[in-house]
Scaffold this active site. Structure first.
Site, short mmCIF file in Angstrom:
data_model
loop_
_atom_site.label_atom_id
_atom_site.label_comp_id
_atom_site.label_asym_id
_atom_site.label_seq_id
_atom_site.Cartn_x
_atom_site.Cartn_y
_atom_site.Cartn_z
N LYS A 61 -5.58 -9.86 -6.26
CA LYS A 61 -6.72 -10.04 -5.35
C LYS A 61 -7.88 -9.13 -5.75
O LYS A 61 -7.64 -7.98 -6.15
CB LYS A 61 -6.21 -9.69 -3.95
CG LYS A 61 -7.17 -9.89 -2.82
CD LYS A 61 -6.52 -9.45 -1.51
CE LYS A 61 -6.69 -7.96 -1.30
NZ LYS A 61 -7.17 -7.57 0.03
N LYS B 9 -11.26 -3.55 -3.06
CA LYS B 9 -12.11 -2.35 -3.10
C LYS B 9 -11.45 -1.24 -3.89
O LYS B 9 -12.12 -0.42 -4.50
CB LYS B 9 -12.31 -1.81 -1.68
CG LYS B 9 -13.05 -2.71 -0.76
CD LYS B 9 -13.15 -2.02 0.60
CE LYS B 9 -13.72 -2.96 1.63
NZ LYS B 9 -12.91 -3.03 2.84
N LYS C 268 0.82 -1.22 0.00
CA LYS C 268 0.00 0.00 0.00
C LYS C 268 0.85 1.27 0.00
O LYS C 268 0.47 2.25 -0.62
CB LYS C 268 -0.98 0.00 1.18
CG LYS C 268 -2.06 -1.05 1.01
CD LYS C 268 -3.30 -0.76 1.84
CE LYS C 268 -4.42 -1.68 1.39
NZ LYS C 268 -5.62 -1.61 2.18
N1 AQP Z 1 -10.27 -10.80 -2.47
C1 AQP Z 1 -10.55 -11.27 -1.27
N2 AQP Z 1 -10.81 -12.59 -1.08
C2 AQP Z 1 -11.12 -13.09 0.13
N3 AQP Z 1 -11.21 -12.32 1.24
C3 AQP Z 1 -10.97 -11.00 1.11
N4 AQP Z 1 -10.97 -9.98 1.97
C4 AQP Z 1 -10.66 -8.83 1.33
N5 AQP Z 1 -10.45 -9.07 0.03
C5 AQP Z 1 -10.63 -10.41 -0.14
C6 AQP Z 1 -11.28 -10.13 3.39
O1 AQP Z 1 -12.31 -9.22 3.72
C7 AQP Z 1 -12.13 -8.80 5.07
C8 AQP Z 1 -12.22 -7.30 5.15
O2 AQP Z 1 -11.19 -6.70 4.39
P1 AQP Z 1 -10.88 -5.17 4.68
O3 AQP Z 1 -11.94 -4.34 4.17
O4 AQP Z 1 -10.60 -4.95 6.10
O5 AQP Z 1 -9.55 -4.86 3.95
P2 AQP Z 1 -8.83 -5.35 2.71
O6 AQP Z 1 -8.40 -6.77 2.89
O7 AQP Z 1 -7.74 -4.41 2.51
O8 AQP Z 1 -9.93 -5.27 1.57
P3 AQP Z 1 -9.66 -4.81 0.11
O9 AQP Z 1 -10.86 -5.00 -0.68
O10 AQP Z 1 -8.44 -5.46 -0.42
O11 AQP Z 1 -9.43 -3.27 0.27
P4 AQP Z 1 -8.28 -2.39 -0.35
O12 AQP Z 1 -8.49 -2.39 -1.81
O13 AQP Z 1 -8.49 -1.05 0.28
O14 AQP Z 1 -6.99 -3.03 0.05
C9 AQP Z 1 -10.79 -9.35 5.55
O15 AQP Z 1 -11.03 -10.51 6.32
C10 AQP Z 1 -10.10 -9.72 4.27
O16 AQP Z 1 -9.20 -10.80 4.45
#
Ligand code: AQP
Length: 342
Positions: free
Chosen positions: A201, A204, A118
């Site tokens: 992955k 968001k 990040k």
């Molecule tokens: N692609 C994924 N597959 C399975 N699990 C996922 N999680 C996130 N992406 C996937 C799980 O969702 C929970 C919440 O995630 P979060 O919102 O706290 O943060 P994150 O993992 O950073 O989500 P994003 O979508 O990847 O956000 P950005 O783009 O901002 O980095 C967690 O349990 C995570 O494992």
């Protein structure tokens, strides 16, 4: 030292940073629902303090927090059976995180792949909060003495760090106070990949909306995104070995299995030999059947903002009843005068 028996308790959280997607649902939310039950206390949180480690528009953050709360409830979290709240309403998270900032080592944080991904090449301009994020996450979990944490595969390293912090705290102060938390990373879709690139992955923050299925997408949009998902020209295999080196195919099969509560083996036994032209409409139909009721219930709940705020405030009250005594005991262990008298 005799080992303390900790009451089984689940904690997990999701950032209210918009675009709640299928990966969050299959990797986290759906499994949070499965863990609700009479034998386990479940504590679920919209981690708004984590969200602001990168810039958030204040109005959008408030909207996303309420929308995420609607998503939890629409997916099946019952605010009477689980404790459901937003992190900033329970100040003990940030207070315990400070203690953990003083326990965790710089080197531990520097090794975190999420920090490296990040912050990228721009580390000097990244927020201090982004760097310290895993220490706040450890506090989220340990301020409830949570024993089990369901998460997607991407959070594995942060959970290992949570264990390291608990072990070091217990050792430094000669106590057996914090549990050594078990990560719960299971199911067919612990890592849902982008629909445009099977090596990335689903996330968001991906600039391409076509890369993910949002929980707010309507049926036509879900079907279109699946139809356009990247695949290869071969037919689906009948056995899991045939998915090796086929990341896009593996991703779509994993999604199908997780949505349908099947194993990948069971899915391949049914669809092996089919071309994507046949499999994609099956997947789209399944995804719409599973996700549409959730998105329409989310939309309905979003019309009841005052009710959502009431649920979050009530959840925060219940959360504080657990978190405040644990923080006070932590302060006493650390030697803070006046702790325990609140
Ligand atoms: N692609 C994924 N597959 C399975 N699990 C996922 N999680 C996130 N992406 C996937 C799980 O969702 C929970 C919440 O995630 P979060 O919102 O706290 O943060 P994150 O993992 O950073 O989500 P994003 O979508 O990847 O956000 P950005 O783009 O901002 O980095 C967690 O349990 C995570 O494992």
């Amino acid at each position: 030292m005799t080992e303390t028996q900790f009451t089984p308790r689940v904690f997990s959280g999701i950032q209210p940073s918009g675009n709640l997607h299928l990966g969050n649902y299959l990797g986290a939310l759906k499994r949070f629902v499965d863990m609700q039950g009479p034998d386990m206390e479940t504590v679920y949180c919209m981690v708004d303090l984590h969200a602001i480690t990168v810039w958030q528009d204040p109005k959008e953050l408030a909207h996303s927090t309420r929308e995420l709360c609607a998503g939890f409830i629409a997916a099946g979290i019952d605010p009477e059976r689980s404790i459901l709240f937003n992190q900033s309403q329970v100040p003990e998270h940030a207070q315990l995180a400070w203690v953990f900032n003083c326990v965790a080592r710089m080197g531990w944080m520097q090794r975190m792949t999420q920090w490296k991904d990040k912050a990228g090449k721009n580390q000097q301009n990244a927020s201090l909060g982004l760097f310290a994020y895993p220490s706040l996450m450890a506090a989220d979990i340990l301020t409830y003495h949570a024993t089990h944490v369901p998460v997607g595969d991407d959070q594995k390293q942060h959970l290992e760090l949570t264990r390291d912090i608990a072990i070091k705290f217990n050792k430094d102060f000669g106590v057996d106070f914090f549990p050594i938390t078990e990560p719960v990373i299971e199911g067919a879709a612990t890592r849902v990949m982008s629909l445009r690139d099977g090596s990335k992955k689903m996330s968001k923050s991906d600039p391409s909306d076509m890369s993910r299925i949002n929980m707010t997408d309507d049926a036509d949009t879900i079907a279109r995104k699946i139809r356009k998902a990247k695949t290869d020209p071969d037919a689906l295999p009948s056995e899991t070995g045939g998915l090796e080196d086929r990341p896009e195919a593996r991703n779509l099969v994993n999604i199908y299995a997780a949505l349908n509560d099947q194993t990948v083996e069971q899915v391949l036994a049914d669809v092996g030999g089919k071309q994507f032209g046949e499999f994609k409409p099956m997947l789209a139909e399944l995804a719409v059947a599973k996700l549409s009721p959730i998105s329409s219930e989310m939309a309905r709940l979003m019309g009841e903002e005052a009710e959502i705020d009431r649920i979050l405030a009530r959840g925060a009250e219940k959360a504080r009843a657990i978190a405040a005594p644990i923080l006070q005991q932590t302060y006493e262990i650390v030697g803070m005068v006046g702790a325990g008298k609140a």
